[in-house]
Design an enzyme around this catalytic site. Structure first.
Site, PDB file in Angstrom:
ATOM      1  N   ASP A 130       2.274  -4.071   5.486  1.00 54.39           N
ATOM      2  CA  ASP A 130       0.927  -4.246   4.333  1.00 54.39           C
ATOM      3  C   ASP A 130       1.570  -4.654   2.778  1.00 54.39           C
ATOM      4  OD1 ASP A 130       3.402  -2.297   3.689  1.00 54.39           O
ATOM      5  OD2 ASP A 130       2.715  -1.013   2.381  1.00 54.39           O
ATOM      6  N   LEU A 180       0.989  -1.611  -0.053  1.00 52.34           N
ATOM      7  CA  LEU A 180       0.445   0.050   0.339  1.00 52.34           C
ATOM      8  C   LEU A 180       0.606   1.384  -0.042  1.00 52.34           C
ATOM      9  CD1 LEU A 180      -2.126  -0.886   2.699  1.00 52.34           C
ATOM     10  CD2 LEU A 180      -2.237  -1.564   0.237  1.00 52.34           C
TER      11      LEU A 180
END
Length: 641
Positions: free
Chosen positions: A545, A503
């Site tokens: 992430d 992300l």
């Protein structure tokens, strides 16, 4: 390509069969074994496809493997889950003696495989592993090729060997499970031996050596003149009147005629006195010819119990004219037992009941004697018929021997526990059964512990192979899926795409909104990513992430690009976490196997380089690996994050 002659095919078939035989000897993992068999029967273009189905009647499960069919096998699996076998499988199972059968194509109009319907030809053969585990093998041969009787015979022999190999493999796995279970309960078993005042013995039948519990060495020591303990010394101490009976019972068990060795007999002690002992044991190891190698069991001095049993027999013989003093004495004896004890005659009349049984059943022991058990326990005018608590008297009438029953609840008395009941026939002087002695033991905790052990094993596997936060596969499971995808790509001459993504600016979300919000965001991201997967694809979380996709069986880079665009679109939708509405983007790096490398570790590295190239070019996009890319430095990685 020139047409393969019959002789050439015969040689190819022999080579493939020998390859399978070698594989059967070496492989010990069941899924790998089944898949490897199919792979070898299709390898080198010998056959168009091979698939195998095993049916497990004990657990209601289905085990399959296939090579050469791919998505074509999906409708077969759908039918199998509904309990519907394909026509070729039914024909194979109908074959007598395990013979292989040739299906020329025109006989397959009802086959569920579109590639076979009316155009293909196949060999079908049954596979029998054990009574409740069986199945079949289907080999789709090249169209127009001649299948000879010799080839059918080779396939039949191979199927028999496969069944035997599976049988041996399952037997070895069951042995390993049993060994682990024995290790887990060893400590409890030792405690139980102490509580019962019994000694443990372990007999090496071939050498005659006898191991005994260290804490019961004197109790079980059969040494003569200071020699080593053994079976020969033990035989010399048995009472002459009992020896023939003991050896007969022992030999019957060693020959496999009985499930358990259990006998009461007398042994001469050092002071010359005769003591009664109870021996219980089983053969725990046999050699390849089925001959017993090792036997273990317990040895317990039951002289006191025998004396008490003799008292019970005398009381039973004189039951109708015994004085109250004798009844009071017997009641005192059984009241001392921690388990529930009852004596009931064959007319269902309660003769004796100890304090433990009265307390469990919530009845007055003085009022229970002389009443019908079915009336006393659950208010019925007729004997019990409920299968949850089978009638002990009826069970002894049917068998004529001691039986073990399970009651839940105990005698239908609304007791929400499970009881194990040992029911012993009570005989008169002529050997006629006059009643039963019932000893009930609460096993609820034992059953609960066994259930918890099974559940814990399942949870441990889940924890070892999946990410705790998102439930996605972790690195360990990802590696296994990646190997499978590469193997499939090699078989089908296709490609595997690795998509590395994380992300954009995720660290800012953690720093400003907190890790709880970040974790909830990761859970929602995982859900969105899973929706972009096919059934055959894998999405895993590596930590933080970082997420990784495995896209198997893609034709070219366009297939990977389509998935990447779908991921970018899915991530562009706002995410609601608590009172926050988050707008997120992701960057994706893509590398292909075998286009960029045939080393999957290198492919992973290239995908990672492409990811940081995508971030360097502005984020919220995807990039394929290019040889001109270079690995980012530590500072560049920190800036990209």
């Amino acid at each position: 390509m020139s047409k393969v002659t019959a002789q050439q095919r015969q040689q190819q078939v022999l080579f493939a069969v020998m390859s399978v035989y070698r594989f059967l000897i070496a492989e010990r993992d069941l899924p790998s074994l089944l898949q490897g068999i199919c792979d070898r029967l299709v390898g080198q273009g010998l056959n168009l496809s091979a698939w195998m189905v095993l049916l497990d009647d004990d657990h209601g499960g289905i085990i399959t493997a296939e090579t050469g069919l791919g998505e074509v096998f999906t409708p077969v699996m759908d039918n199998l889950r509904q309990g519907v076998l394909p026509a070729c499988g039914l024909r194979a199972l109908d074959q007598q003696g395990g013979a292989a059968r040739f299906c020329p194509g025109t006989a397959c109009e009802n086959c569920s495989l579109p590639r076979c319907r009316g155009v293909g030809q196949a060999i079908t053969v049954p596979i029998r592993c054990r009574q409740n585990l069986f199945g079949f093998l289907v080999i789709q041969t090249p169209e127009g090729g001649q299948v000879t009787d010799e080839e059918l015979g080779l396939v039949a022999d191979l199927a028999e060997s496969i069944g035997q190999a599976l049988h041996n493999l399952l037997r070895m796995e069951e042995s390993r499970v049993r060994e682990k279970e024995l290790q887990r309960i060893e400590e409890r078993f030792e405690l139980a031996l102490h509580a019962s005042d019994a000694g443990l013995w372990d007999w090496n039948i071939k050498t005659g050596e006898m191991f005994t519990s260290p804490c019961r060495k004197g109790f079980l020591d059969y040494r003569e003149n200071g020699g080593a303990p053994g079976s020969a010394a033990w035989e010399g101490l048995i009472h002459p009147d009992d020896k023939a009976r003991v050896l007969q019972v022992l030999n019957d068990h060693l020959a496999g005629k009985t499930e358990e060795y259990r006998i009461e007999y007398r042994i001469k002690k050092e002071n010359g006195a005769w003591r009664w002992f109870l021996d219980c044991g089983r053969v725990v190891e046999r050699d390849e010819q089925g001959m017993p190698v090792r036997m273990t069991g317990t040895h317990q001095d039951i002289t006191l119990q025998k004396e008490q049993a003799e008292i019970l027999v005398r009381v039973q013989r004189q039951l109708h004219d015994a004085v109250e003093r004798e009844r009071t004495f017997l009641q005192t004896v059984i009241d001392g037992a921690a388990d529930s004890v009852m004596v009931i005659d064959m007319d269902y009349t309660v003769l004796l009941i100890n304090a433990t049984a009265a307390r469990i059943m919530k009845i007055d022991s003085s009022e229970a004697r002389g009443r019908k058990c079915h009336k006393l326990f659950h208010g019925s005018d007729v004997p019990c018929t409920d299968k949850r608590y089978p009638c002990p008297i009826q069970a002894v009438q049917e068998s004529g021997n001691r039986v073990t029953l399970i009651h839940n609840p105990l005698h239908g008395n609304n007791i929400n526990n499970t009881f194990e009941i040992e029911v012993t026939p009570l005989r008169d002087g002529t050997g006629r059964i006059r009643g039963i002695i019932e000893v009930a033991r609460d096993i609820t905790d034992r059953l609960r512990i066994e259930k918890e052990l099974r559940e814990s094993q399942s949870k441990l596997y889940q924890l070892a192979h999946h990410d705790i936060l998102t439930g996605l596969p972790n690195r360990l499971l990802f590696r296994d899926r990646m190997k499978q995808a590469v193997a499939k790509a090699q078989r089908h001459k296709s490609r595997v795409a690795i998509l590395f993504l994380d992300l954009d600016k995720f660290k800012d979300i953690n720093d400003t909104l907190g890790h709880d919000v970040g974790d909830q965001l990761l859970v929602e991201v995982a859900r969105r990513l899973q929706r972009q997967c096919r059934k055959s694809d894998t999405v895993a979380r590596f930590g933080g992430d970082e997420f990784v996709f495995i896209l198997d069986e893609i034709k070219d880079r366009n297939g990977a690009a389509v998935v990447a665009e779908k991921i970018l679109k899915a991530m562009s939708e706002p995410v609601r976490v608590g009172c926050h509405t988050l707008h997120i983007t992701t960057s994706i790096g893509i590398a292909l196997y075998p286009d960029h490398s045939e080393d999957m570790d290198q492919v992973m590295k290239y995908a990672d380089m492409a990811l940081y190239q995508a971030k360097a070019e502005g984020r919220n996009n995807y990039r394929f690996y290019d040889p001109a890319m270079r690995a980012p430095s530590c500072s560049e990685r920190q800036d990209a994050d």
